[in-house]
Write a protein that holds these residues in place. Structure first.
Motif, short mmCIF file in Angstrom:
data_model
loop_
_atom_site.label_atom_id
_atom_site.label_comp_id
_atom_site.label_asym_id
_atom_site.label_seq_id
_atom_site.Cartn_x
_atom_site.Cartn_y
_atom_site.Cartn_z
N GLY A 55 0.90 -1.11 -0.09
CA GLY A 55 -0.05 0.28 0.10
C GLY A 55 0.68 1.37 -0.24
O GLY A 55 0.62 2.40 0.65
N MET A 56 1.98 1.00 -0.62
CA MET A 56 2.51 2.34 -0.48
C MET A 56 2.87 2.94 -1.67
O MET A 56 2.93 2.02 -2.99
CB MET A 56 4.20 1.66 0.26
N THR A 57 3.31 4.05 -1.87
CA THR A 57 3.44 4.52 -3.08
C THR A 57 4.94 4.48 -3.85
O THR A 57 6.22 4.10 -2.50
CB THR A 57 4.02 5.95 -3.55
N PRO A 58 5.72 3.98 -5.01
CA PRO A 58 6.89 3.57 -5.07
C PRO A 58 8.22 4.52 -4.39
O PRO A 58 9.30 4.07 -4.22
CB PRO A 58 6.79 4.14 -6.12
N ALA A 62 10.80 3.77 -1.89
CA ALA A 62 12.54 4.54 -2.73
C ALA A 62 13.22 4.06 -0.77
O ALA A 62 14.17 4.11 -0.33
CB ALA A 62 12.48 4.47 -3.12
N GLU A 63 12.03 5.72 -0.26
CA GLU A 63 12.83 6.22 0.80
C GLU A 63 12.85 5.46 2.05
O GLU A 63 13.42 6.02 2.84
CB GLU A 63 11.84 7.61 1.41
N ARG A 64 11.95 4.49 2.25
CA ARG A 64 12.20 3.99 3.66
C ARG A 64 12.74 2.55 2.62
O ARG A 64 13.71 2.33 4.53
CB ARG A 64 10.33 3.05 3.20
N ASP A 65 13.41 2.30 2.27
CA ASP A 65 14.18 1.49 2.22
C ASP A 65 15.78 2.27 1.76
O ASP A 65 16.66 1.02 2.39
CB ASP A 65 14.46 0.30 0.62
N ALA A 66 15.60 3.11 1.59
CA ALA A 66 16.92 3.87 1.90
C ALA A 66 17.72 4.41 3.92
O ALA A 66 18.56 3.91 3.53
CB ALA A 66 17.49 5.46 1.21
N ALA A 70 20.63 3.36 5.47
CA ALA A 70 22.00 4.00 5.84
C ALA A 70 21.59 3.31 7.16
O ALA A 70 22.94 3.41 7.43
CB ALA A 70 21.33 5.17 5.44
N LEU A 71 21.20 2.82 8.17
CA LEU A 71 20.98 2.70 9.44
C LEU A 71 22.40 1.26 9.09
O LEU A 71 22.80 0.88 9.85
CB LEU A 71 19.88 2.12 9.66
#
Length: 131
Positions: A55-58, A62-66, A70-71
């Motif tokens: 249910g997320m936009t691409p 992408a921001e979540r994965d980035a 980074a973590l």
């Protein structure tokens, strides 16, 4: 009817002889059975997860994965820093790992060039060998 291929007589060329397993449906029902199995399989596919949608936009994905990457990189860098500061053995292990990674990256770049233009890669390898 008389079947020319098998030389048998019978009411239909599609009806087979009785099977030794009376509990199973006759062989003529195989088409219907396979259709039912196929429908069940397709229904199971349609109801399941259709990929990494959530249910997320691409862009949001992408921001979540980035952020997650980074973590992960920060944790790995912290671990590497702790190993390097632990003593000579730790620093040597870090240096060896970096050297190995650099060799892997160089080999990957060589393969990329070789796949892109084999003649150019051969010329570059010959030039490096002459040096």
């Amino acid at each position: 009817h008389f079947c020319r291929a098998s030389g048998r007589t019978g009411s239909s060329p599609f009806v087979s002889e009785p099977t030794p397993f009376p509990d199973l449906p006759p062989r003529i029902m195989a088409r219907g059975l396979s259709r039912e199995q196929s429908q069940a399989k397709n229904a199971k596919k349609a109801g399941g997860n259709q990929g990494n949608t959530e249910g997320m936009t691409p862009q949001a994905r992408a921001e979540r994965d980035a952020a997650a990457m980074a973590l992960k990189k920060a944790a790995k860098d912290e671990q590497k820093k702790a190993l390097a500061s632990s003593g000579e053995e730790g620093a040597a292990a870090v240096a060896e790992a970096e050297k190995r990674k650099a060799a892997v990256r160089a080999a990957k770049n060589d393969r990329k060039l070789e796949n892109f233009n084999p003649q150019l890669a051969k010329a570059a390898k010959n030039a490096a060998a002459k040096k």
